[in-house]
Design a protein around this motif. Structure first.
Motif, mmCIF file in Angstrom:
data_model
loop_
_atom_site.group_PDB
_atom_site.id
_atom_site.type_symbol
_atom_site.label_atom_id
_atom_site.label_comp_id
_atom_site.label_asym_id
_atom_site.label_seq_id
_atom_site.Cartn_x
_atom_site.Cartn_y
_atom_site.Cartn_z
ATOM 1 N N SER A 69 1.050 -0.785 -0.098
ATOM 2 C CA SER A 69 0.005 -0.294 -0.049
ATOM 3 C C SER A 69 0.999 1.286 -0.558
ATOM 4 C CB SER A 69 -1.185 0.129 1.258
ATOM 5 O OG SER A 69 0.037 0.293 2.543
ATOM 6 N N LYS A 70 0.013 2.357 -1.077
ATOM 7 C CA LYS A 70 0.978 3.241 -0.732
ATOM 8 C C LYS A 70 -0.144 5.036 -0.526
ATOM 9 C CE LYS A 70 4.195 3.805 -3.723
ATOM 10 N NZ LYS A 70 5.256 3.532 -5.235
ATOM 11 N N ASN A 71 0.965 5.585 -0.038
ATOM 12 C CA ASN A 71 -0.672 6.685 0.031
ATOM 13 C C ASN A 71 -2.139 6.283 0.095
ATOM 14 O OD1 ASN A 71 1.401 8.685 -0.109
ATOM 15 N ND2 ASN A 71 1.700 8.128 -2.733
ATOM 16 N N GLY A 72 -2.536 4.707 1.229
ATOM 17 C CA GLY A 72 -3.658 4.604 1.851
ATOM 18 C C GLY A 72 -4.372 4.428 0.225
ATOM 19 N N LYS A 73 -3.681 3.942 -0.943
ATOM 20 C CA LYS A 73 -4.189 3.737 -1.698
ATOM 21 C C LYS A 73 -3.297 1.669 -1.821
ATOM 22 C CE LYS A 73 -6.206 6.499 -4.600
ATOM 23 N NZ LYS A 73 -6.304 6.939 -5.974
ATOM 24 N N ASP A 132 -1.139 -0.007 -10.252
ATOM 25 C CA ASP A 132 -2.342 0.682 -9.257
ATOM 26 C C ASP A 132 -3.463 0.127 -9.222
ATOM 27 O OD1 ASP A 132 -2.524 2.319 -11.386
ATOM 28 O OD2 ASP A 132 -3.063 4.037 -10.282
#
Length: 173
Positions: free
Chosen positions: A56-60, A82
């Motif tokens: 996960s990256k930046n909540g995604k 993504d």
């Protein structure tokens, strides 16, 4: 997953992938220390084992895709998409990734170019893959009685699009 030549891969609970030949002999194994493995696809045509792991990256959600040779731990390519991968499938010189928000086709011959079929405001309700095609059913969040069905080719071009009405007994018309 099982390749046409009988080679197969098994993912264990502790993020380990074991690859076996058709005689049930272990060829090799590896473990992902940092990411959770969510899917694998093995192909005797390409000679590759493709592993999808989630981060996960930046909540995604993001999915890391890494391809290995089926007879060794040699990395063939590595890329990120993504989305949260739900299914991966090697089709010729492409990798089809069905995700939670879109489908992505990745060219595996060189540049790893990505093509997308975005679900937009719709939610993935169902998916099935066969050979070089994928069918997605997308639910309309505003109208729970409607579902859009798309048959996509390996380049994610829409071959057929149809709107279906969901009846009270949950069948599609």
């Amino acid at each position: 997953d099982i390749a046409d030549d009988g080679t197969y891969a098994i993912v264990t609970d502790n993020n380990e992938v074991n690859v076996y030949n058709k005689n049930f002999e272990k060829i090799y194994n590896f473990q992902s220390a940092s990411n959770s493995i969510i899917d694998v696809d093995i192909s005797s045509e390409s000679g590759n084992l493709v592993v999808a792991s989630v981060t996960s990256k930046n909540g995604k959600f993001n999915t890391t895709i890494q391809a290995y040779r089926t007879n060794s731990e040699e990395t063939v390519y590595k890329t990120e998409v993504d989305l949260l991968a739900l299914d991966i499938r090697q089709i010729g010189n492409k990798l089809l990734v069905v995700g939670d928000t879109k489908c992505t086709a990745i060219s595996t011959s060189g540049d790893l170019k990505q093509e997308h079929f975005d679900y937009g405001a719709y939610q993935l309700a169902a998916v099935t893959t066969h050979d070089d095609k994928v069918m997605v059913a997308l639910a309309d969040n505003k109208n729970s009685q409607v579902c859009n069905i798309h048959l996509l080719g390996s380049s994610l071009t829409s071959l057929i699009s149809q709107q279906a009405k969901i009846t009270t007994d949950k069948t599609m018309l």
